[in-house]
Design a protein around this motif. Structure first.
Motif, PDB file in Angstrom:
ATOM      1  N   ARG A  71      70.279  49.560  72.914  1.00  0.00           N
ATOM      2  CA  ARG A  71      68.983  50.191  72.722  1.00  0.00           C
ATOM      3  C   ARG A  71      68.430  49.778  71.364  1.00  0.00           C
ATOM      4  O   ARG A  71      69.167  49.743  70.385  1.00  0.00           O
ATOM      5  N   VAL A  72      67.135  49.493  71.322  1.00  0.00           N
ATOM      6  CA  VAL A  72      66.461  49.142  70.074  1.00  0.00           C
ATOM      7  C   VAL A  72      65.344  50.161  69.906  1.00  0.00           C
ATOM      8  O   VAL A  72      64.480  50.282  70.788  1.00  0.00           O
ATOM      9  N   ARG A  73      65.359  50.899  68.794  1.00  0.00           N
ATOM     10  CA  ARG A  73      64.425  52.011  68.619  1.00  0.00           C
ATOM     11  C   ARG A  73      63.443  51.848  67.459  1.00  0.00           C
ATOM     12  O   ARG A  73      62.308  52.246  67.570  1.00  0.00           O
ATOM     13  N   GLY A  74      63.866  51.344  66.307  1.00  0.00           N
ATOM     14  CA  GLY A  74      62.965  51.273  65.161  1.00  0.00           C
ATOM     15  C   GLY A  74      63.396  50.230  64.160  1.00  0.00           C
ATOM     16  O   GLY A  74      64.363  49.500  64.391  1.00  0.00           O
ATOM     17  N   THR A  75      62.688  50.154  63.035  1.00  0.00           N
ATOM     18  CA  THR A  75      62.936  49.112  62.037  1.00  0.00           C
ATOM     19  C   THR A  75      63.476  49.706  60.735  1.00  0.00           C
ATOM     20  O   THR A  75      63.379  50.901  60.494  1.00  0.00           O
ATOM     21  N   ARG A  90      66.785  48.225  64.335  1.00  0.00           N
ATOM     22  CA  ARG A  90      68.069  48.910  64.526  1.00  0.00           C
ATOM     23  C   ARG A  90      68.510  48.812  65.979  1.00  0.00           C
ATOM     24  O   ARG A  90      67.707  48.992  66.883  1.00  0.00           O
ATOM     25  N   GLU A  92      71.471  50.117  68.858  1.00  0.00           N
ATOM     26  CA  GLU A  92      72.495  51.107  69.195  1.00  0.00           C
ATOM     27  C   GLU A  92      73.154  50.681  70.492  1.00  0.00           C
ATOM     28  O   GLU A  92      72.505  50.089  71.349  1.00  0.00           O
ATOM     29  N   VAL A 137      58.186  51.387  65.908  1.00  0.00           N
ATOM     30  CA  VAL A 137      59.046  52.090  66.851  1.00  0.00           C
ATOM     31  C   VAL A 137      59.090  51.284  68.146  1.00  0.00           C
ATOM     32  O   VAL A 137      58.053  50.866  68.658  1.00  0.00           O
ATOM     33  N   PHE A 138      60.297  51.049  68.619  1.00  0.00           N
ATOM     34  CA  PHE A 138      60.506  50.345  69.877  1.00  0.00           C
ATOM     35  C   PHE A 138      61.129  51.311  70.882  1.00  0.00           C
ATOM     36  O   PHE A 138      61.765  52.298  70.494  1.00  0.00           O
ATOM     37  N   ASP A 139      60.991  51.008  72.141  1.00  0.00           N
ATOM     38  CA  ASP A 139      61.699  51.721  73.199  1.00  0.00           C
ATOM     39  C   ASP A 139      62.225  50.653  74.147  1.00  0.00           C
ATOM     40  O   ASP A 139      61.742  50.490  75.262  1.00  0.00           O
ATOM     41  N   GLU A 141      65.595  48.550  75.910  1.00  0.00           N
ATOM     42  CA  GLU A 141      66.998  48.565  76.324  1.00  0.00           C
ATOM     43  C   GLU A 141      67.306  47.257  77.031  1.00  0.00           C
ATOM     44  O   GLU A 141      66.416  46.659  77.644  1.00  0.00           O
TER      45      GLU A 141
END
Length: 172
Positions: A71-75, A90, A92, A137-139, A141
């Protein structure tokens, strides 16, 4: 040979990450979309005589790890927000740290630099004066079913990556 272990996201994820680079100003140098990756371990210069052992360590780590979702959510920034040199996304995922640690344990002379592993995808490097990049912000996967051994040749126009081998995760 200058080597590292990496997970390359699918092309569509790389493209979405690269779209965030349009906010770069000043002397930030963006990473090419097709080169955006997550480094599991940077080995540096490896003599040819150690290449079989480097591949074997990767095979063993892959056989001990199952597929997982990234998962990639933010910087964020390295080393910190005050004087950033690297802008990253980032990442996860349950499998990142166990893979990185297995590789470090197998090849401590190359991979154990004493710093904790931080899963991230580098988006840009600061090469001179540049304003801070606003948070993104990313969403996103993507499935992780393998990782690669990559050679990096540095050139004046940027690095050239060559995937030397891929290692499927157990059951992938």
């Amino acid at each position: 040979m200058r080597l590292f272990y990496a997970i390359f996201p699918p092309r569509d994820v790389q493209q979405k990450l690269a779209e965030a680079q349009t906010s770069l100003r000043g002397q930030w140098k963006p990473v090419r979309a097709d080169q955006i990756h997550l480094t599991l371990g940077f080995l540096g210069e490896v003599p040819q005589r150690d290449l079989a052992r480097v591949r074997g360590a990767a095979r063993d780590a892959a056989r001990a790890s199952g597929p997982f979702t990234a998962r990639v959510r933010g910087t964020g920034f390295f080393p910190n927000e005050g004087r950033p040199r690297v802008w990253f996304a980032r990442a996860e995922g349950d499998g990142f740290e166990p893979l990185a640690l297995a590789l470090r344990k197998a090849l401590p002379e190359y991979l154990d630099d004493g710093r904790p592993f931080k899963a991230h995808l580098t988006l840009a490097r600061r090469k001179g004066p540049a304003p801070r990049v606003p948070p993104v912000v990313f969403d996103l996967e993507f499935p992780v079913g393998q990782f690669a051994l990559v050679e990096s040749r540095l050139t004046p126009k940027g690095p050239i990556y060559t995937v030397l081998d891929t290692f499927p995760l157990k059951g992938a």
